[in-house]
Design a protein around this motif. Structure first.
Motif, PDB file in Angstrom:
ATOM      1  N   GLU A 344       0.828  -1.204   0.000  1.00 30.36           N
ATOM      2  CA  GLU A 344       0.000   0.000   0.000  1.00 30.36           C
ATOM      3  C   GLU A 344       0.860   1.250   0.000  1.00 30.36           C
ATOM      4  O   GLU A 344       0.561   2.232  -0.678  1.00 30.36           O
ATOM      5  N   SER A 393      -8.034  -9.990  -4.962  1.00 33.17           N
ATOM      6  CA  SER A 393      -8.213  -8.547  -5.137  1.00 33.17           C
ATOM      7  C   SER A 393      -6.899  -7.845  -5.455  1.00 33.17           C
ATOM      8  O   SER A 393      -6.896  -6.730  -5.992  1.00 33.17           O
ATOM      9  N   LYS A 397      -6.358  -4.542  -7.835  1.00 37.56           N
ATOM     10  CA  LYS A 397      -5.879  -3.411  -7.041  1.00 37.56           C
ATOM     11  C   LYS A 397      -4.518  -2.918  -7.511  1.00 37.56           C
ATOM     12  O   LYS A 397      -4.245  -1.715  -7.524  1.00 37.56           O
TER      13      LYS A 397
END
Length: 519
Positions: A344, A393, A397
């Protein structure tokens, strides 16, 4: 009434004609788009195409083979030509003083790059089944065994001079990281072939590394030797240090791929070493405050923050895979949580791409570095792909965006291969495409992991090529660092090698294995 019918019939015919015309126009305009969507290649096929069209041609140039074949050159110009040390090409002349470790060594061939190129050819065979790649890998291994191993003092040399084959440096100046990479090519070749002739060499070199560099009191691998035969350690010119890569690259280059498939007693010994090294990385090098790993730590425990995401992500990846191997939930959870946080942080939402790391300004304020370093970018993709096996995901993503950009921008579409460093946002190309620490290893592993995880996410079989002697085709078959269910095995004689300069593989069968349920 007949007149009304004729009038309605004419209107009906007119309306029908208009509808048919509209449908024809719709088909003419949209049929190519629909056809393109129906024939769009999957991400797994995309990785195979990337391998065949972008990566392999760079390593199939004759300049990559060396003289004799297997004596792979460490340095090549960006068009694939060999580097003339006395008159280097522009990729090397434009380097500044900070790159003396490259420009001052153009007359050498390094064992690290030799071994990485063996790995490169092994992966090319693993994904394509082309026997030429496996034969080139064998030529590289033969050369390393004949000239690269230090039969007198143990271990491997760091380099040999291109002309004289004079070896160097002294044993005390060889690092544990270099020796780990000396094993990488042999390890992958053994994984593919179960070549029993290689096993004693692998065991001997691994034992030398642990006997010479591992400090049982500190419970970690050291950077330079703690003791060696025929040399005085107290005169060691290199500062002894606790280095992340001394631990991590033992796991990454040979231990994790071989530990599950070695015969006993080696398998049990290596697995215990894997646990010890992984624990050392977590306990000694991890910073919970920054969710990263110190590159080095000194005797009082102070650390030096790495300047890229690559080394830390590689540590998370190796710990995660080690945890999977041992069903060690502590390792799995630690790595999964830490890697997710770092992904992230590394992902730039605005561009949809990975950054390189954190740099610090004059006020020690951390700023994300968005330059694109080839191996760091690959490591981030590989971890995202690995975690996507548990949580799909990650594909939408991250990977759909990051992979497409890689294929478009990190590839040299003229001369093939992968660029080293692209500055952001100008995408100015920095550093040569090939030197002793940049070879095919990271780019080919990127394709291998990308193919395996993409196929698994798409519910498709993962097809990989092995090479085994008759009767040994089913032994210790696994999909790289992962596990999977074997659903199909096909054996056939290895196609003959027409190039007389390459080693024969006539004693091997080509084995095609299809896996499902990759984890």
């Amino acid at each position: 009434m007949l007149k009304k019918f004729r009038k309605n019939k004419f209107a009906f015919s007119l309306i029908t004609s208009i509808i048919i015309l509209i449908l024809c126009c719709f088909y003419t305009v949209f049929q190519p788009i629909l056809a393109q969507q129906n024939t769009e290649i999957t991400m797994g096929q995309q990785w195979l195409q990337h391998l065949e069209e972008d990566l392999n041609p760079w390593w199939l140039m004759e300049t990559a083979y060396g003289k004799p074949v297997g004596n792979f050159p460490s340095f090549r110009c960006d068009n694939g030509d060999l580097v003339n040390p006395s008159k280097p090409c522009s990729a090397f002349t434009k380097l500044g003083d900070n790159y003396g470790y490259i420009t001052n060594n153009l007359d050498k061939n390094y064992i690290v790059s030799q071994s990485r190129q063996v790995y490169t050819y092994c992966v090319a065979y693993h994904l394509s089944g082309n026997p030429k790649f496996l034969s080139l890998a064998k030529a590289g291994i033969d050369w390393i065994r004949n000239y690269g191993l230090d039969r007198e003092n143990g271990g491997a040399f760091s380099y040999l001079k291109r002309e004289s084959r004079q070896s160097g440096p002294s044993v005390l100046k060889r690092t544990s990281q270099e020796l780990a990479y000396a094993l990488q090519g042999m390890a992958f070749y053994y994984y593919l072939t179960q070549d029993q002739e290689l096993l004693p060499e692998i065991i001997q070199l691994k034992n030398f590394i642990f006997e010479t560099y591992y400090d049982p009191k500190l419970e970690m691998m050291m950077w330079v030797p703690k003791q060696v035969k025929n040399e005085n350690v107290t005169n060691n010119w290199l500062k002894q240090k606790k280095h992340l890569l001394s631990q991590l690259d033992q796991i990454y280059t040979y231990m994790l791929i071989l530990a599950p498939i070695l015969p006993e007693p080696y398998q049990s010994e290596w697995k215990q070493d894997l646990l010890n090294l992984s624990s050392s990385i977590i306990n000694e090098f991890y910073s919970p405050e920054y969710n990263t790993f110190w590159m080095e730590i000194n005797n009082i425990g102070e650390g030096k923050l790495p300047t890229d995401y690559g080394h830390s992500m590689k540590a998370f990846w190796m710990i995660y895979l080690t945890g999977k191997l041992f069903n060690n939930q502590r390792f799995i959870d630690f790595a999964q949580i830490g890697a997710s946080r770092m992904l992230e942080e590394a992902y730039d939402v605005e561009s949809g791409l990975w950054g390189r790391g954190i740099s610090f300004d004059e006020n020690d304020k951390g700023v994300r570095d968005l330059d694109k370093k080839w191996w760091v970018y690959a490591e981030l993709d590989q971890m995202a792909g690995t975690l996507s096996l548990e949580d799909s995901s990650y594909v939408d993503k991250y990977l759909k965006s990051t992979v497409n950009w890689w294929l478009k921008n990190m590839v040299d579409h003229t001369n093939h291969g992968v660029w080293n460093l692209l500055t952001w946002p100008t995408l100015e190309k920095q550093l040569p495409k090939q030197y002793h620490w940049k070879n095919g290893f990271h780019s080919h592993e990127h394709a291998l992991v990308g193919y395996i995880t993409s196929q698994a996410n798409q519910g498709e079989k993962v097809k990989l090529y092995f090479a085994r002697k008759k009767g040994k085709e089913k032994e210790n078959i696994k999909p790289y660092y992962y596990t999977g269910e074997i659903v199909d095995i096909n054996r056939s004689p290895m196609p003959s090698i027409t190039d007389s300069n390459l080693p024969s593989l006539s004693d091997l069968n080509r084995v095609i294995v299809s896996f499902t349920g990759i984890k």
